[in-house]
Structure formats: C-alpha cells, structure tokens
Write a protein that holds these residues in place. Structure first.
Motif, PDB file in Angstrom:
ATOM      1  N   UNK A 195       0.822  -1.209   0.000  1.00 14.75           N
ATOM      2  CA  UNK A 195       0.000   0.000   0.000  1.00 14.75           C
ATOM      3  C   UNK A 195       0.856   1.260   0.000  1.00 14.75           C
ATOM      4  N   UNK A 196       1.906   1.293   0.803  1.00  9.54           N
ATOM      5  CA  UNK A 196       2.775   2.469   0.828  1.00  9.54           C
ATOM      6  C   UNK A 196       3.487   2.629  -0.513  1.00  9.54           C
ATOM      7  N   UNK A 197       3.895   1.521  -1.118  1.00  6.62           N
ATOM      8  CA  UNK A 197       4.515   1.579  -2.442  1.00  6.62           C
ATOM      9  C   UNK A 197       3.563   2.196  -3.458  1.00  6.62           C
ATOM     10  N   UNK A 198       2.296   1.751  -3.466  1.00  8.47           N
ATOM     11  CA  UNK A 198       1.321   2.301  -4.401  1.00  8.47           C
ATOM     12  C   UNK A 198       1.098   3.797  -4.148  1.00  8.47           C
ATOM     13  N   UNK A 199       1.025   4.179  -2.891  1.00 10.73           N
ATOM     14  CA  UNK A 199       0.782   5.593  -2.578  1.00 10.73           C
ATOM     15  C   UNK A 199       1.935   6.466  -3.072  1.00 10.73           C
ATOM     16  N   UNK A 200       3.161   5.976  -2.950  1.00  5.55           N
ATOM     17  CA  UNK A 200       4.323   6.727  -3.434  1.00  5.55           C
ATOM     18  C   UNK A 200       4.271   6.871  -4.952  1.00  5.55           C
ATOM     19  N   UNK A 201       3.962   5.778  -5.647  1.00  5.26           N
ATOM     20  CA  UNK A 201       3.899   5.815  -7.106  1.00  5.26           C
ATOM     21  C   UNK A 201       2.847   6.803  -7.591  1.00  5.26           C
ATOM     22  N   UNK A 202       1.684   6.820  -6.946  1.00  8.14           N
ATOM     23  CA  UNK A 202       0.595   7.716  -7.346  1.00  8.14           C
ATOM     24  C   UNK A 202       0.970   9.168  -7.062  1.00  8.14           C
ATOM     25  N   UNK A 225      10.799  -3.480   5.398  1.00  7.87           N
ATOM     26  CA  UNK A 225      10.294  -3.312   4.031  1.00  7.87           C
ATOM     27  C   UNK A 225      10.610  -1.939   3.453  1.00  7.87           C
ATOM     28  N   UNK A 226      11.047  -1.000   4.283  1.00  8.12           N
ATOM     29  CA  UNK A 226      11.184   0.380   3.830  1.00  8.12           C
ATOM     30  C   UNK A 226      12.182   0.549   2.694  1.00  8.12           C
ATOM     31  N   UNK A 227      13.269  -0.190   2.709  1.00  6.70           N
ATOM     32  CA  UNK A 227      14.286  -0.039   1.657  1.00  6.70           C
ATOM     33  C   UNK A 227      13.689  -0.323   0.290  1.00  6.70           C
ATOM     34  N   UNK A 228      12.928  -1.411   0.165  1.00  2.00           N
ATOM     35  CA  UNK A 228      12.317  -1.745  -1.117  1.00  2.00           C
ATOM     36  C   UNK A 228      11.219  -0.758  -1.470  1.00  2.00           C
ATOM     37  N   UNK A 229      10.431  -0.322  -0.486  1.00  5.01           N
ATOM     38  CA  UNK A 229       9.339   0.616  -0.725  1.00  5.01           C
ATOM     39  C   UNK A 229       9.870   1.932  -1.289  1.00  5.01           C
ATOM     40  N   UNK A 230      10.964   2.423  -0.736  1.00  8.92           N
ATOM     41  CA  UNK A 230      11.489   3.724  -1.148  1.00  8.92           C
ATOM     42  C   UNK A 230      12.213   3.678  -2.487  1.00  8.92           C
ATOM     43  N   UNK A 231      12.354   2.501  -3.054  1.00  7.21           N
ATOM     44  CA  UNK A 231      12.899   2.402  -4.408  1.00  7.21           C
ATOM     45  C   UNK A 231      11.880   2.835  -5.460  1.00  7.21           C
ATOM     46  N   UNK A 233      10.528   5.750  -5.917  1.00  5.59           N
ATOM     47  CA  UNK A 233      10.641   7.134  -6.396  1.00  5.59           C
ATOM     48  C   UNK A 233      12.008   7.707  -6.046  1.00  5.59           C
ATOM     49  N   UNK A 234      12.451   8.667  -6.852  1.00  8.70           N
ATOM     50  CA  UNK A 234      13.677   9.409  -6.538  1.00  8.70           C
ATOM     51  C   UNK A 234      13.385  10.717  -5.815  1.00  8.70           C
ATOM     52  N   UNK A 235      12.108  11.013  -5.552  1.00 10.30           N
ATOM     53  CA  UNK A 235      11.778  12.258  -4.862  1.00 10.30           C
ATOM     54  C   UNK A 235      12.331  12.236  -3.437  1.00 10.30           C
ATOM     55  N   UNK A 236      12.833  13.381  -2.947  1.00 13.47           N
ATOM     56  CA  UNK A 236      13.278  13.424  -1.552  1.00 13.47           C
ATOM     57  C   UNK A 236      12.115  13.164  -0.614  1.00 13.47           C
ATOM     58  N   UNK A 237      12.398  12.488   0.495  1.00 17.81           N
ATOM     59  CA  UNK A 237      11.341  12.088   1.419  1.00 17.81           C
ATOM     60  C   UNK A 237      11.720  12.436   2.851  1.00 17.81           C
ATOM     61  N   UNK A 238      10.700  12.702   3.649  1.00 18.04           N
ATOM     62  CA  UNK A 238      10.854  12.806   5.096  1.00 18.04           C
ATOM     63  C   UNK A 238       9.915  11.797   5.734  1.00 18.04           C
TER      64      UNK A 238
END
Length: 292
Positions: A195-202, A225-231, A233-238
């Motif tokens: 779900x977090x992966x999908x939200x980032x992509x959208x 799971x965070x390492x794979x999830x954050x792959x 997007x290249x957008x900076x994240x907090x």
C-alpha cells in the motif's frame, strides 16, 4: 513565550496588520541547512478536528499549552522548523518563535476526522499565493486514497493543481500519501509495504512537474520493508511520526533504521514529540534530533 495569550488576543483584535508585518521582517533560512537533514515539528492536527493524544481526546485543544510546547521544541538545537495551519503559525510569528526557522504551511484540512466527507479533503488551509505572500518556505498536503470512495478523486485532482501552483511559485510542497480504507472505526491508513509503495507511485506522478515535490511518508508495518518501498521514487522524502502507542523506544528505532535510506532527508513529527508518552518535550525532541 514573550507574550501571554491575553496579549496575543489583544494584538490580534487591535492590530491585525501585525501578522503581515512580522512575516515581512522574519529572518529566513534555506529549506535544508548545513546538516543536510530536516527536523520539522508538526502541529496541523487541530484544524482537522484531530485533537486526541493517547486517551486524552482533547489534549491539543489548549492553545496556550500547545504554543508553549511548540516554542520549547523550536528552541532546541537541531530543530529546523514547524508545520502548522495559519492560526498557529501566526501566533508563533507574533511570539517571535519563527526566526531562522523553516515555516511550512498546511494546505488541506477539509477532511475532518470522523466526517462522512473525510476523504474529500478540500483545500481549506494555505494556498500557494498565501505562502508566497507571507514569505513562508514550503507547504504540506495530505492525500488519502480510498479506491471505494469517489471523494478521493476530488482530492487527487485538487492535489495535482496545488502542486502545479506551488511549483509556479518555486515553493517546495510535501505530499503525504496514503492508501486508506473506511471501516467500523472510521478511516484507517494501510501501512503495508504494497500500500505504501502504491501511494508513493501515485503521489510522485501528480501534476505537471515534480521539481518541487517532496514526499512525507510513514514507516511501514514491517520496518525492514522500507528499503524496497522507497525504491519506488527518486523524490526526496521525510518520515512522518504518528503516535507512538506508548512504545517510544520502538518508534525511535523504526525512524533510525529508515533514516539510513538514500532518499530519506529527515523527520516531520508532531504529537509523539510535543506530547511524549514518557519524559519531557525537550528529551523527546533531543532524542529525535540525535537520530539524524
């Protein structure tokens, strides 16, 4: 604080122009300072009717207490700034608490907690033009998507246009995306890796440009799971905070692991630092800063 609540109210009543004057003379700083990291304290919950902390349903309703906690947090070494709605930011301006701090305005607060229209999250807060006029430094918006709720599409469309407007003003905008579901106890955000992966992509693909877009993301249910999830997007994240559920040490450890990931630039945390389950505001803030 240098002003009492009574003094703040008197100033607002007799000299409303004092807010614009304080904004005009405020000393600004770059979004990302010498540390290369961001530590932002969040206090935009009250405008969505989300006043609870733990078992206290109205913990954030006392404005004097909230302002004292915010001023304490903003004075701690390593804290870069604050995220809040206009009323709170303007109180802090009048108190002189925003000098050399990043000021981030909250843009959509229309999805009131528990309301039938919660996922039709209208932009009832700062507009891009307001943030530019007040010389604030960034904006933040909430994007909750429920595949079964048509209100989510309205929010998505408004979010895309808000990102366009922020980019036109050369102002960073922090997008906080979730895949959400309405259940017996109201809207719940899905923190599974998928779900977090999908939200980032959208969220990453919204608007005509992503040049000024940042992501404000939760740590997944399984922090590994965070390492794979954050792959995604290249957008900076907090990383956002949320409530600790009483497990403050576990919360700090989840942040510590995720902060090592390459796109993660810092923390934007509210209730868990301003109303810590254990210890003082100073101790909670200093611990969070040490993780950076």
């Amino acid at each position: 604080m240098t002003l009492s609540i009574s003094s703040l109210t008197t100033l607002r009543a007799r000299h409303p122009e004092a807010i614009a004057e304080a904004a005009a003379r405020r000393t600004r700083r770059p979004l990302v300072g010498d540390s290369g990291r961001l530590m932002i304290v969040a206090a935009d919950h009250p405008a969505r009717g989300a006043l609870a902390v733990g078992d206290d349903r109205l913990a954030m309703a006392n404005r004097a207490d909230l302002l004292e906690r915010l001023c304490t947090a903003l004075a701690r070494p390593g804290v870069d700034g604050v995220l809040a709605t206009a009323d709170i930011l303007e109180d802090l301006l009048l108190l002189g608490a925003l000098e050399n701090r990043v000021v981030m305005g909250s843009m959509n607060r229309g999805g009131l907690a528990g309301a039938r229209f919660e996922l039709d999250d209208r932009f009832t807060g700062h507009r891009a033009e307001d943030l530019a006029r007040l010389r604030f430094d960034a904006g933040k918006l909430l994007l909750r998507i429920d595949y079964t709720d048509a209100g989510s599409l309205t929010t998505m469309y408004a979010t895309a246009r808000a990102i366009d407007e922020m980019a036109a003003a050369h102002l960073p905008v922090f997008v906080e995306p979730f895949i959400s579901r309405r259940g017996d106890r109201g809207v719940r955000n899905d923190l599974s890796a998928e779900a977090v992966t999908r939200s980032i992509a959208i969220a990453s693909g919204l608007a005509g440009t992503s040049a000024y877009t940042w992501l404000k993301l939760p740590v997944t249910e399984n922090p590994d799971d965070m390492a794979a999830v954050l792959e995604t997007s290249t957008l900076p994240a907090v990383l956002l905070g949320g409530e600790s559920g009483g497990d403050q040490d576990g919360m700090y450890e989840r942040w510590r692991k995720a902060l090592h990931l390459p796109t993660v630039q810092g923390l934007v945390v509210g209730r868990s630092l301003l109303y810590p389950a254990h210890g003082s505001v100073e101790e909670a803030v200093d611990t969070a800063v040490s993780l950076l």
